[in-house]
Scaffold this active site. Structure first.
Site, PDB file in Angstrom:
ATOM      1  N   GLU A  98     -10.138   2.857   4.060  1.00 37.26           N
ATOM      2  CA  GLU A  98      -8.648   4.617   4.213  1.00 37.26           C
ATOM      3  C   GLU A  98      -9.270   4.159   5.673  1.00 37.26           C
ATOM      4  OE1 GLU A  98      -6.980   5.718   0.559  1.00 37.26           O
ATOM      5  OE2 GLU A  98      -6.650   5.089   2.626  1.00 37.26           O
ATOM      6  N   ASP A 225      -2.307  -5.112  -2.855  1.00 37.48           N
ATOM      7  CA  ASP A 225      -1.505  -5.657  -2.374  1.00 37.48           C
ATOM      8  C   ASP A 225      -1.776  -5.710  -0.593  1.00 37.48           C
ATOM      9  OD1 ASP A 225      -0.525  -1.272  -2.253  1.00 37.48           O
ATOM     10  OD2 ASP A 225      -2.268  -2.914  -1.972  1.00 37.48           O
ATOM     11  N   GLU A 321       6.975   7.114  -8.455  1.00 41.02           N
ATOM     12  CA  GLU A 321       5.215   6.346  -8.663  1.00 41.02           C
ATOM     13  C   GLU A 321       5.503   4.895  -9.019  1.00 41.02           C
ATOM     14  OE1 GLU A 321       2.778   8.831  -6.629  1.00 41.02           O
ATOM     15  OE2 GLU A 321       3.296   8.004  -4.591  1.00 41.02           O
ATOM     16  N   GLU A 340       6.484   2.771   1.461  1.00 43.78           N
ATOM     17  CA  GLU A 340       6.327   1.283   1.163  1.00 43.78           C
ATOM     18  C   GLU A 340       8.161   0.335   1.168  1.00 43.78           C
ATOM     19  OE1 GLU A 340       4.251   3.755  -0.103  1.00 43.78           O
ATOM     20  OE2 GLU A 340       2.750   2.179   0.367  1.00 43.78           O
TER      21      GLU A 340
END
Ligand SMILES: O=C1NC[C@H](CO)[C@@H](O)[C@@H]1O
Ligand SMILES: [Ca+2]
Length: 443
Positions: A98, A225, A321, A340
């Protein structure tokens, strides 16, 4: 078919996005200046990735968005804060992943915008505090590290947290002349790839110290991802042929084992060694993937998958989600200002300029304005299925870096952005593509 909107219509929508960004920034400036996240309903603030101290997360994430929109006074104000206040010497633990995509990436994109050397120095400082996490026998990084002591924790990691560094760390090596950053990031990506199954799939859990797989699920959603995204990006931004090869091997396996065309195209989770289907549940975070497929050459599958998510967006206005296409049920009813689908639409549009992608992003933007706008900024949604949709008193840092930038670049024909030669990271940080402009330096 496009709704026949003119370039002037799109330009006006882009100006509306800029006005919303300036509005949200004013509230951040007044109520949460230098804090990580504003609380958009109460006007308070919250911290991330540290737990109790602040590193100016939203300010740093916003900088290249402010710059590309021409909000130069706001950019200069933020730059002034960084030069006077940003200090990474904290006795606290952060997520390596992150912190790299958000803070390192945010500093590098702000540096790409204005060239101020302090931004590069701060970028190098945070990278030097993260790099000890990669000192394992395998080269796979620990998940957490203490910014001051270098103490590490939790070897039970995943493809995204192993392999979402190369564009930022390769850029840092280019700017500093120190190859350590690039070499470390790439070594971790290769260390995972060489452990793929006999059918070239990757599971989503692995031990960084032993290199042993901990799980069996192959997915294009979290927590795998952005590993696939950065395999392609290593080729797109750095011209790394190993990354191109690894991307092609992984994508060929995903396209042969994980596609489901029953009514529309979805990508399903499977066992990484047998290919057996594990679930029909879809995670909104996987909706970036159609844009990646199109970038990597699978245009037909990419378009079809993004259209599936656009179909779902039309049903709920704001995507849940979690959604199960077999039952049609919502499995996670929240949505934390997720970017996204706008990310995918922007990537498709950069490739073929089909107005369809602008329409999908326009719907995404207008639904966000209608559902997420709160007193002091934009808020997560706790429930997208209720009327009105239930907001949550939190605004994530990526909102400042991602969808507001994607919308603006899609609609406004930004004069400071090179629409032909560019690169945006998984956090929306522009590492290539800003036209030279040094006016925004703070003296
Ligand atoms: O790659 C990412 N994953 C999660 C966030 C957005 O949902 C953001 O940090 C980034 O886009
Ligand atoms: Ca992303």
């Amino acid at each position: 078919l496009s709704a026949g909107r003119s370039e002037a219509d799109w330009k006006a929508l882009g100006e509306d996005v800029k006005a919303e960004m300036a509005w949200a920034w004013r509230h951040y400036r007044e109520r949460a200046w230098g804090r990580d996240e504003i609380k958009p309903i109460s006007g308070g603030f919250s911290s991330f990735p540290l737990k109790t101290e602040h590193l100016g997360l939203s300010l740093i994430e916003a900088m290249d968005t402010l710059w590309v929109m021409g909000l130069d006074a706001e950019f200069a104000d933020a730059l002034g804060w960084v030069k006077a206040n940003l200090d990474f010497d904290r006795d606290g633990e952060v997520s390596v992943f992150e912190t790299s995509i958000r803070l390192l990436g945010g500093l590098l994109s702000a540096h790409h915008a204005c060239g101020d050397p302090v931004l590069l120095a701060k970028a190098r400082d945070i990278a030097d505090r993260l790099i000890p996490a990669f000192a394992t026998p395998t080269g796979l990084p620990w998940r957490y590290i203490n910014l001051r002591t270098g103490a590490v924790r939790d070897p039970a990691t995943n493809p995204a947290e192993i392999g979402t560094y190369l564009p930022e760390w390769g850029t840092l090596s280019r700017l500093t002349g120190d190859r350590r950053y690039l070499d470390t990031a790439k070594k971790a990506m290769v260390a995972l790839f060489v452990r793929r199954s006999k059918i070239d799939l990757l599971a989503d859990g692995i031990d960084a110290v032993t290199g042993k797989w901990l799980t069996r699920r192959a997915t294009v959603g979290p927590p795998s991802d952005s590993y696939y995204e950065y395999l392609w990006d290593g080729w797109q931004l750095l011209g790394d042929r190993d990354c191109k090869h690894m991307y092609e091997v992984c994508t060929k396996a995903i396209l042969s084992h994980q596609l489901d065309f029953s009514e529309r195209l979805w990508v399903v989770d499977v066992d990484f060694e047998t290919g057996a289907r594990l679930s029909t549940e879809q995670d909104e975070l996987a909706s970036f993937y159609g844009g990646l497929l199109a970038q990597g050459g699978a245009a037909r599958e990419g378009r079809a998958y993004t259209e599936s998510w656009a179909w779902l967006q039309d049903r709920f206005a704001v995507l849940p989600e979690g959604y199960d296409f077999a039952s049609g049920a919502v499995t996670y009813k929240s949505n934390s200002l997720r970017p996204e689908l706008a990310d995918a639409a922007f990537n498709h549009w950069l490739l073929d300029r089909d107005p369809r992608w602008r329409e999908i992003a326009r719907t995404h933007y207008l639904a966000m304005k209608a559902a997420n706008r709160a007193s002091y900024g934009y808020a997560d949604l706790a429930d997208v299925t209720t009327t009105p949709k239930l907001q949550r008193d939190h605004c994530p840092g990526y909102w400042w870096s991602e969808q507001m930038k994607y919308y603006y670049l899609l609609f406004a024909d930004a004069p400071r952005f090179d629409y032909r030669h560019n690169y945006l990271s998984t956090e929306g940080n522009v590492l290539l593509g800003f036209k030279p402009n040094r006016r925004a330096r703070v003296v």
